[in-house]
Design an enzyme around this catalytic site. Structure first.
Site, PDB file in Angstrom:
ATOM      1  N   LYS A 229       0.837  -1.209   0.000  1.00 60.75           N
ATOM      2  CA  LYS A 229       0.000   0.000   0.000  1.00 60.75           C
ATOM      3  C   LYS A 229       0.871   1.259   0.000  1.00 60.75           C
ATOM      4  CE  LYS A 229      -0.279  -0.314   5.011  1.00 60.75           C
ATOM      5  NZ  LYS A 229      -1.065  -0.801   6.155  1.00 60.75           N
TER       6      LYS A 229
ATOM      7  N   ARG B 205     -10.816  -0.272  15.013  1.00 57.63           N
ATOM      8  CA  ARG B 205     -10.751   0.552  13.805  1.00 57.63           C
ATOM      9  C   ARG B 205     -11.729  -0.042  12.795  1.00 57.63           C
ATOM     10  NH1 ARG B 205      -4.959   1.241  10.861  1.00 57.63           N
ATOM     11  NH2 ARG B 205      -5.350  -0.943  10.337  1.00 57.63           N
TER      12      ARG B 205
ATOM     13  N   HIS C 285      -6.089  -7.719  12.597  1.00 57.84           N
ATOM     14  CA  HIS C 285      -4.879  -6.902  12.663  1.00 57.84           C
ATOM     15  C   HIS C 285      -4.524  -6.635  14.120  1.00 57.84           C
ATOM     16  CE1 HIS C 285      -1.852  -4.375  10.996  1.00 57.84           C
ATOM     17  NE2 HIS C 285      -2.434  -3.211  11.180  1.00 57.84           N
TER      18      HIS C 285
ATOM     19  N   ARG D  48       1.303 -11.077   6.985  1.00 55.09           N
ATOM     20  CA  ARG D  48       1.276  -9.853   6.161  1.00 55.09           C
ATOM     21  C   ARG D  48       2.416  -8.897   6.526  1.00 55.09           C
ATOM     22  NH1 ARG D  48      -3.704  -9.864   8.408  1.00 55.09           N
ATOM     23  NH2 ARG D  48      -3.296  -7.881   9.443  1.00 55.09           N
TER      24      ARG D  48
ATOM     25  N   TYR E 262      16.000  30.233   8.228  1.00 54.39           N
ATOM     26  CA  TYR E 262      14.753  30.887   8.615  1.00 54.39           C
ATOM     27  C   TYR E 262      14.601  30.899  10.135  1.00 54.39           C
ATOM     28  CZ  TYR E 262      12.998  30.553   3.794  1.00 54.39           C
ATOM     29  OH  TYR E 262      12.820  30.678   2.441  1.00 54.39           O
TER      30      TYR E 262
ATOM     31  N   CYS F 120      14.359  23.675   4.971  1.00 53.02           N
ATOM     32  CA  CYS F 120      13.585  24.501   4.041  1.00 53.02           C
ATOM     33  C   CYS F 120      12.828  23.599   3.056  1.00 53.02           C
ATOM     34  CB  CYS F 120      14.500  25.435   3.255  1.00 53.02           C
ATOM     35  SG  CYS F 120      15.728  26.297   4.246  1.00 53.02           S
ATOM     36  N   MET F 121      12.104  24.229   2.120  1.00 53.95           N
ATOM     37  CA  MET F 121      11.328  23.436   1.163  1.00 53.95           C
ATOM     38  C   MET F 121      12.245  22.621   0.243  1.00 53.95           C
ATOM     39  SD  MET F 121       8.352  24.621  -1.506  1.00 53.95           S
ATOM     40  CE  MET F 121       7.336  25.406  -0.273  1.00 53.95           C
ATOM     41  N   ASP F 122      13.346  23.239  -0.178  1.00 52.64           N
ATOM     42  CA  ASP F 122      14.197  22.601  -1.187  1.00 52.64           C
ATOM     43  C   ASP F 122      15.600  22.304  -0.698  1.00 52.64           C
ATOM     44  OD1 ASP F 122      12.087  23.213  -3.119  1.00 52.64           O
ATOM     45  OD2 ASP F 122      12.760  25.277  -2.794  1.00 52.64           O
TER      46      ASP F 122
HETATM   47  C1  LIG Z   1      -0.288  -1.738   6.860  1.00 59.92           C
HETATM   48  C2  LIG Z   1      -0.883  -3.025   7.306  1.00 59.92           C
HETATM   49  C3  LIG Z   1      -0.089  -4.165   7.489  1.00 59.92           C
HETATM   50  C4  LIG Z   1       1.423  -4.124   7.451  1.00 59.92           C
HETATM   51  O1  LIG Z   1       1.882  -3.563   8.655  1.00 59.92           O
HETATM   52  P1  LIG Z   1       3.457  -3.491   8.986  1.00 59.92           P
HETATM   53  O2  LIG Z   1       3.533  -2.983  10.355  1.00 59.92           O
HETATM   54  O3  LIG Z   1       4.032  -2.537   7.986  1.00 59.92           O
HETATM   55  O4  LIG Z   1       3.972  -4.868   8.795  1.00 59.92           O
HETATM   56  C5  LIG Z   1      -0.705  -5.357   7.764  1.00 59.92           C
HETATM   57  N1  LIG Z   1      -2.056  -5.421   7.881  1.00 59.92           N
HETATM   58  C6  LIG Z   1      -2.853  -4.343   7.752  1.00 59.92           C
HETATM   59  C7  LIG Z   1      -4.319  -4.481   7.918  1.00 59.92           C
HETATM   60  C8  LIG Z   1      -2.300  -3.105   7.472  1.00 59.92           C
HETATM   61  O5  LIG Z   1      -3.093  -2.031   7.358  1.00 59.92           O
END
Ligand SMILES: *Cc1c(COP(=O)(O)O)cnc(C)c1O
Length: 359
Positions: free
Chosen positions: A34, A130, A160, A211, A256, A303-305
């Site tokens: 992602k 969540r 999760h 995952r 700055y 700074c920005m750049d």
């Molecule tokens: C982002 C995410 C992961 C991966 O998490 P890490 O801490 O980067 O391994 C796994 N499962 C879900 C649902 C996530 O949103």
């Protein structure tokens, strides 16, 4: 001259996936890609990992579709499912796996007219609060998904962990894992639980599917540790060049807001990297930057750049010399900690104007 570049080391990505596989030899691996592959490049990461993993996970349906459009054939799981009922036909069209975390999603699947059934993972809430079915919704959602013609069988179960990276919440994490396995007793489909922290620290959380996200990229999910503590290699090196080198007198107010005052006569280097590239403005004075084989401290506001580094009174550094903002030379975990954030945020905020170079 080398303007700000994110160098992506594909060998490091392959090394990391091999380390992960050795930690979970009995699990299938869902590589989490992602947010543009945590800023490393969605397709570059997926294409490099494709031979080594069993599936990919994305957050947005657009990410999943762009992987399909570029030829990725392995299963792709949408971790949050779809957001609109009108997206359900796209799941069938692009052969995407979806999480189903609430009744609205369930009803949208039941009501869709599909050319073929889709693979679904019932997402349950085990403590994050969540997304995910609450305890009193699980049984009904399971039955309805299992009876739905639009759903491939067997149904998967996914959740999760919210505190696998938080040592002070040891007991709460144990509770979450125990609850997941209790719910799983009624399932004959695949189970998917562990994130990176679960893979590294919680063998109990290893199910048939795991995952990994941040550890693929060589980054530690734990505060105070770096990827190298787990034999992981950083995949991204953020590098740039000095575009100016100048002497300043003791007492010179730099940048700055005059946020840094030279404590002695010294040489200041101006590095062509700023928050417009994704380097955090919150980096305090003293954040390390690698220049010519040593670490030098930032001086003044980013700074920005550009940003300033104090090269020291005897510096011989020249315009055009390389500077590394993070990578092997400077762990991104260290920069993140100094900035009061997590390395996940730093790597996924790399801006589009940054060059990408692959190794
Ligand atoms: C982002 C995410 C992961 C991966 O998490 P890490 O801490 O980067 O391994 C796994 N499962 C879900 C649902 C996530 O949103």
């Amino acid at each position: 001259m080398n303007v700000v570049t994110a160098q992506i080391n594909r060998q490091a990505l392959i090394h990391n996936i091999q380390v992960i596989k050795s930690l979970v030899p009995d699990s299938k691996i869902v590589a989490v890609v992602k947010a543009n592959g945590y800023g490393h490049g969605l397709y570059l990461v997926a294409n490099t990992l494709d031979p080594y993993v069993d599936a990919f996970a994305a957050a947005r349906i657009s990410e999943a579709i762009s992987l399909r459009d570029r030829g990725i054939k392995k299963p792709i799981i949408l971790l949050e499912g779809f957001y609109e009922p009108s997206d359900v036909p796209l799941l069938a069209k692009y052969d995407l796996d979806t999480a189903v975390h609430d009744m609205e999603q369930l009803e949208a699947i039941e009501q869709a007219e599909l050319v073929s059934p889709v693979r679904c993972w019932l997402k349950i809430d085990i403590g994050m609060h969540r997304l995910g079915a609450a305890p009193d919704e699980i049984a009904e959602m399971k039955v309805r998904l299992e009876q739905c013609v639009n759903v491939q069988k067997p149904l998967g179960l996914i959740s999760h962990l919210s505190v696998a990276d938080t040592p002070s919440e040891y007991a709460y994490n144990e509770e979450q894992i125990a609850y997941f396995f209790k719910v799983a007793e009624g399932f004959n489909g695949p189970l998917c639980l562990a994130n990176s922290a679960g893979i590294l620290r919680w063998p109990k959380s290893h199910t048939d599917w795991v995952r990994p996200g941040v550890i693929l990229y060589g980054i530690s999910p734990f505060t105070g540790k770096t990827g190298s503590d787990f034999n992981l290699e950083p995949v991204m090196t953020l590098k740039s060049s000095l575009i100016a080198v100048r002497k300043v007198k003791r007492g010179a107010k730099v940048g700055y807001g005059a946020a840094w005052t030279a404590p002695r006569d010294t040489v200041i280097g101006i590095v062509a990297t700023g928050y417009g590239d994704g380097y955090p403005r919150t980096a305090p004075n003293g954040t390390p930057v690698w220049v010519n084989g040593r670490l030098v401290p930032t001086a003044g506001h980013v700074c920005m750049d550009m940003l300033f580094v104090d090269l020291g009174p005897n510096a011989n550094d020249k315009v055009g010399d390389k500077a590394v903002l993070w990578g092997k030379e400077v762990p991104v975990e260290r920069v993140a900690e100094l900035c009061g954030t997590i390395p996940y945020e730093l790597v996924c905020r790399i801006m589009p104007r940054v060059n990408v170079e692959t190794l």
